[in-house]
Design a protein around this motif. Structure first.
Motif, PDB file in Angstrom:
ATOM      1  N   PRO A  27      71.794 147.578  31.837  1.00 50.01           N
ATOM      2  CA  PRO A  27      72.907 146.777  31.427  1.00 50.01           C
ATOM      3  C   PRO A  27      72.564 146.243  29.913  1.00 50.01           C
ATOM      4  N   TYR A  28      73.236 145.762  28.894  1.00 51.37           N
ATOM      5  CA  TYR A  28      73.283 145.134  27.951  1.00 51.37           C
ATOM      6  C   TYR A  28      72.587 143.681  28.333  1.00 51.37           C
ATOM      7  N   GLU A  29      72.053 143.111  27.668  1.00 51.28           N
ATOM      8  CA  GLU A  29      71.609 141.608  27.735  1.00 51.28           C
ATOM      9  C   GLU A  29      72.637 140.826  27.163  1.00 51.28           C
ATOM     10  N   THR A  30      73.322 141.245  26.133  1.00 54.60           N
ATOM     11  CA  THR A  30      74.271 140.218  25.345  1.00 54.60           C
ATOM     12  C   THR A  30      75.395 140.857  24.846  1.00 54.60           C
ATOM     13  N   LEU A  31      76.588 140.053  24.976  1.00 56.21           N
ATOM     14  CA  LEU A  31      77.750 140.532  24.634  1.00 56.21           C
ATOM     15  C   LEU A  31      77.812 141.367  23.479  1.00 56.21           C
ATOM     16  N   MET A  32      77.067 140.716  22.410  1.00 51.88           N
ATOM     17  CA  MET A  32      77.093 141.538  20.996  1.00 51.88           C
ATOM     18  C   MET A  32      76.606 142.916  21.294  1.00 51.88           C
ATOM     19  N   GLU A  33      75.287 143.432  22.027  1.00 49.68           N
ATOM     20  CA  GLU A  33      74.996 144.721  22.486  1.00 49.68           C
ATOM     21  C   GLU A  33      76.233 145.308  23.036  1.00 49.68           C
ATOM     22  N   ALA A  34      77.026 145.032  23.799  1.00 45.81           N
ATOM     23  CA  ALA A  34      78.194 145.435  24.506  1.00 45.81           C
ATOM     24  C   ALA A  34      79.408 145.483  23.602  1.00 45.81           C
ATOM     25  N   ASP A  35      79.135 145.292  22.358  1.00 50.34           N
ATOM     26  CA  ASP A  35      80.270 145.479  21.167  1.00 50.34           C
ATOM     27  C   ASP A  35      81.380 144.657  21.662  1.00 50.34           C
ATOM     28  N   GLY A  36      81.192 143.390  22.160  1.00 49.36           N
ATOM     29  CA  GLY A  36      82.303 142.440  22.642  1.00 49.36           C
ATOM     30  C   GLY A  36      83.235 142.967  23.858  1.00 49.36           C
ATOM     31  N   ASN A  37      82.941 143.826  24.285  1.00 51.11           N
ATOM     32  CA  ASN A  37      83.478 144.318  25.647  1.00 51.11           C
ATOM     33  C   ASN A  37      82.813 143.462  26.924  1.00 51.11           C
ATOM     34  N   ALA A  38      83.488 142.314  27.137  1.00 44.12           N
ATOM     35  CA  ALA A  38      83.032 141.670  28.205  1.00 44.12           C
ATOM     36  C   ALA A  38      83.317 142.328  29.713  1.00 44.12           C
ATOM     37  N   ARG A  39      84.015 142.937  29.736  1.00 45.22           N
ATOM     38  CA  ARG A  39      84.776 143.564  31.016  1.00 45.22           C
ATOM     39  C   ARG A  39      83.640 144.499  31.533  1.00 45.22           C
ATOM     40  N   SER A  40      83.394 145.520  30.484  1.00 48.35           N
ATOM     41  CA  SER A  40      82.519 146.560  30.988  1.00 48.35           C
ATOM     42  C   SER A  40      81.065 145.980  31.239  1.00 48.35           C
ATOM     43  N   TRP A  41      80.621 144.889  30.350  1.00 48.67           N
ATOM     44  CA  TRP A  41      79.143 144.496  30.304  1.00 48.67           C
ATOM     45  C   TRP A  41      79.335 143.555  31.812  1.00 48.67           C
ATOM     46  N   ALA A  42      80.210 143.047  32.416  1.00 48.76           N
ATOM     47  CA  ALA A  42      80.253 142.328  33.663  1.00 48.76           C
ATOM     48  C   ALA A  42      80.250 143.402  34.616  1.00 48.76           C
ATOM     49  N   ALA A  43      80.942 144.488  34.493  1.00 46.41           N
ATOM     50  CA  ALA A  43      80.998 145.275  35.460  1.00 46.41           C
ATOM     51  C   ALA A  43      79.671 146.069  35.592  1.00 46.41           C
ATOM     52  N   ALA A  44      78.956 146.265  34.300  1.00 45.25           N
ATOM     53  CA  ALA A  44      77.515 147.172  34.659  1.00 45.25           C
ATOM     54  C   ALA A  44      76.479 145.946  35.253  1.00 45.25           C
ATOM     55  N   TRP A  45      76.516 144.864  34.978  1.00 47.60           N
ATOM     56  CA  TRP A  45      75.770 143.779  35.775  1.00 47.60           C
ATOM     57  C   TRP A  45      75.833 143.881  37.514  1.00 47.60           C
ATOM     58  N   CYS A  46      77.100 144.015  37.770  1.00 49.62           N
ATOM     59  CA  CYS A  46      77.814 144.229  38.956  1.00 49.62           C
ATOM     60  C   CYS A  46      77.108 145.234  39.997  1.00 49.62           C
ATOM     61  N   GLY A  47      76.986 146.277  39.235  1.00 49.99           N
ATOM     62  CA  GLY A  47      76.326 147.692  39.933  1.00 49.99           C
ATOM     63  C   GLY A  47      74.683 147.680  39.940  1.00 49.99           C
ATOM     64  N   LEU A  48      74.243 146.425  39.827  1.00 51.82           N
ATOM     65  CA  LEU A  48      72.697 146.476  40.041  1.00 51.82           C
ATOM     66  C   LEU A  48      72.410 145.903  41.403  1.00 51.82           C
ATOM     67  N   VAL A  49      71.052 146.360  41.761  1.00 51.53           N
ATOM     68  CA  VAL A  49      70.600 145.832  43.001  1.00 51.53           C
ATOM     69  C   VAL A  49      69.433 145.064  42.572  1.00 51.53           C
ATOM     70  N   SER A  50      69.286 143.936  42.997  1.00 51.25           N
ATOM     71  CA  SER A  50      68.142 142.987  42.518  1.00 51.25           C
ATOM     72  C   SER A  50      66.767 143.415  43.564  1.00 51.25           C
ATOM     73  N   SER A  51      65.781 143.302  42.819  1.00 53.19           N
ATOM     74  CA  SER A  51      64.504 143.542  43.471  1.00 53.19           C
ATOM     75  C   SER A  51      63.762 142.127  43.192  1.00 53.19           C
ATOM     76  N   ASP A  52      64.450 141.115  43.064  1.00 58.50           N
ATOM     77  CA  ASP A  52      64.115 139.714  42.954  1.00 58.50           C
ATOM     78  C   ASP A  52      63.844 138.869  44.166  1.00 58.50           C
ATOM     79  N   GLN A  53      63.495 137.658  44.038  1.00 57.33           N
ATOM     80  CA  GLN A  53      63.284 137.065  45.227  1.00 57.33           C
ATOM     81  C   GLN A  53      64.949 136.700  45.677  1.00 57.33           C
ATOM     82  N   PRO A  54      64.987 136.373  46.992  1.00 54.48           N
ATOM     83  CA  PRO A  54      66.514 136.214  47.509  1.00 54.48           C
ATOM     84  C   PRO A  54      67.354 135.394  46.751  1.00 54.48           C
TER      85      PRO A  54
END
Length: 138
Positions: A85-112
């Motif tokens: 997913p894009y890191e910034t709104l600018m990279e997502a061409d101002g489409n905050a909705r699809s930007w947020a949705a892309a982040w929702c599809g991630l699975v973290s391998s980070d600490q809990p």
């Protein structure tokens, strides 16, 4: 029982309607996005801290100061696609909705309770609100 994380409240129907009339999540400038996020924080739907995780500023955040200082600022994740997913709104061409949705599809391998999990949680809240805004326009 609500699935809303501590520090956040569920958006009211009145707020959703007002935001759907005021903002276009698919065409937002950084300034409009900041105003929208400020509205969500004022309404209690996001916390002030959530701003750090969802691109409130145009800077890319890689973790909290404590995580960066301790060397635990890894933001590794597994995406459902080959495209991160894009890191910034600018990279997502101002489409905050699809930007947020892309982040929702991630699975973290980070600490809990690490940075990435908090970021995904905040984008989940945004994505849910965008969905409700879209439904309110119909």
């Amino acid at each position: 029982m609500s699935n809303t994380p501590p520090g956040r409240t569920e958006a009211s129907d009145e707020s959703i309607q007002r935001w759907s009339e005021k903002y276009d999540p698919e065409h937002m400038s950084q300034e409009e996005y900041r105003a929208f996020v400020d509205d969500l924080v004022s309404a209690g739907n996001l916390s002030e801290t959530d701003k750090n995780y969802i691109g409130y500023s145009d800077m890319v955040c890689l973790g909290t100061l404590e995580e960066v200082a301790s060397g635990n600022s890894s933001i590794a994740y597994d995406a459902n696609s080959d495209v991160a997913p894009y890191e910034t709104l600018m990279e997502a061409d101002g489409n905050a909705r699809s930007w947020a949705a892309a982040w929702c599809g991630l699975v973290s391998s980070d600490q809990p309770n690490g940075f990435l999990n908090r970021r995904i949680s905040a984008f989940d809240a945004l994505s849910e609100i965008f969905g409700k805004m879209s439904a309110a326009k119909k």
